[in-house]
Design an enzyme around this catalytic site. Structure first.
Site, short mmCIF file in Angstrom:
data_model
loop_
_atom_site.label_atom_id
_atom_site.label_comp_id
_atom_site.label_asym_id
_atom_site.label_seq_id
_atom_site.Cartn_x
_atom_site.Cartn_y
_atom_site.Cartn_z
N PRO A 7 -6.04 0.80 -7.37
CG PRO A 7 -4.91 2.71 -6.62
CD PRO A 7 -5.78 2.20 -7.74
CB CYS A 98 -6.46 6.87 1.05
SG CYS A 98 -6.76 5.66 2.37
CE LYS A 139 -8.35 5.56 -7.62
NZ LYS A 139 -9.31 5.84 -6.54
#
Length: 323
Positions: A7, A98, A139
């Site tokens: 992603p 992120c 993640k």
């Protein structure tokens, strides 16, 4: 061995997921993160970033898609995860990697790696909220500014209920700067009892071989490497199986470029479609000399009609331009 498409917010949207999974070599993909703050999101928020939910949570090529959530409130994330499952999400993935400053400032993504107890609480609450047959995965990066807490974070996620971990082998501060520290993936595998995917700096088959040797990870997640070389998954699968494989040529890639542009024009406004085309094309310049030629033509072009012409007749002669 599983090969997943990473992603990547602002890059791997439903258009690029559709096009890249048509190539083959990808076992599953993940949405861009869906930001969860302090309320239950409307179904339209999921539909916007995960329209594949309307088609059985699969891309047009039939590749399964997972829904990724990002946030810091365990209860709110759990409520939204339950809704995502009601809408058809087959797997809930949680984003703890992120590196974007704006995201981290609002307590999302990699900044949470400073709080392993919170990581555990988030995964635990989400795991409790979704049906038992729906896996919850995570993640992560190696840490915020140091990998010193990587093992504690990985343990917190696994013990909280993550079915597997994807480890981007860099810290938040390192961003996307080489190298990726694949040796830390091996260390994570030593302390958790769930499968671990290696992620970061896998651009070629040789990179994959080195990553496997250093990390010991059989499963991988490909991000920028696959975006810049759409058949990288097929190349790696062939190398794994000992099969001969002829890499995708520019001629083979052109129909995908045109399909991407067709969808971009259909789904985005004329103001934004050219930028998306140029964004992907710029990444393709890493692998295809022909992309350098085309990018030079399109770089300052914002007229959709002219871009269409360049991707049509003129694009077909680019191989001759660089020969």
């Amino acid at each position: 061995m599983q090969i997943a498409l990473a992603p990547m917010e602002g890059l791997v949207d439903n258009i690029l997921r559709d096009v890249l999974t048509r190539v083959g070599g990808i076992d599953w993909c993940v949405t861009e993160f869906i930001r969860v703050c302090d309320r239950l999101l409307p179904a339209s928020s999921f539909d916007k970033l995960a329209p594949e939910l309307r088609q059985g949570a699969r891309t047009a090529a039939g590749v399964p898609m997972r829904v990724q959530l990002l946030g810091s409130d365990p209860v709110c994330l759990a409520e939204n995860a339950a809704l995502a499952c009601e809408l058809g999400a087959p797997v809930i993935d949680l984003n703890f990697g992120c590196p974007a400053k704006t995201v981290n400032k609002s307590r999302g993504g990699a900044v949470l790696l400073k709080e392993p107890e919170l990581l555990h609480a988030i995964v635990r609450e989400v795991r409790r909220a979704v049906p038992a047959n729906i896996p919850v995965t995570s993640k992560m990066r190696l840490g915020f500014d140091s990998p010193d807490g990587a093992l504690e974070c990985a343990t917190a996620l696994a013990e909280g209920g993550s079915a597997h971990l994807v480890v981007h082998a860099r810290t938040k501060v390192e961003g996307y700067k080489p190298p990726a520290h694949w040796e830390w993936v091996a260390r994570v595998q030593d302390v958790v009892k769930v499968p671990v995917f290696a992620n970061g700096e896998i651009w070629t088959v040789d990179d994959w071989r080195r990553c496997r040797e250093v990390s010991g990870a059989e499963d991988i997640m490909l991000g920028r490497g696959l975006v810049s070389r759409p058949d990288l998954g097929l190349q790696i699968a062939a190398a794994r199986d000992g099969r001969d494989y002829q890499p995708m040529s520019w001629h083979d890639l052109l129909p995908l470029l045109r399909e991407f542009w067709r969808q971009a024009q259909a789904k985005l406004s004329p103001r934004y479609a050219p930028g998306r085309m140029k964004q992907w094309l710029a990444m393709l310049t890493r692998s295809y000399p022909e992309a350098v030629v085309l990018f030079a033509e399109l770089r300052r072009e914002d007229d959709c009609a002219r871009i269409s012409r360049l991707l049509g007749v003129e694009a077909q002669v680019l191989e001759a331009c660089v020969a």
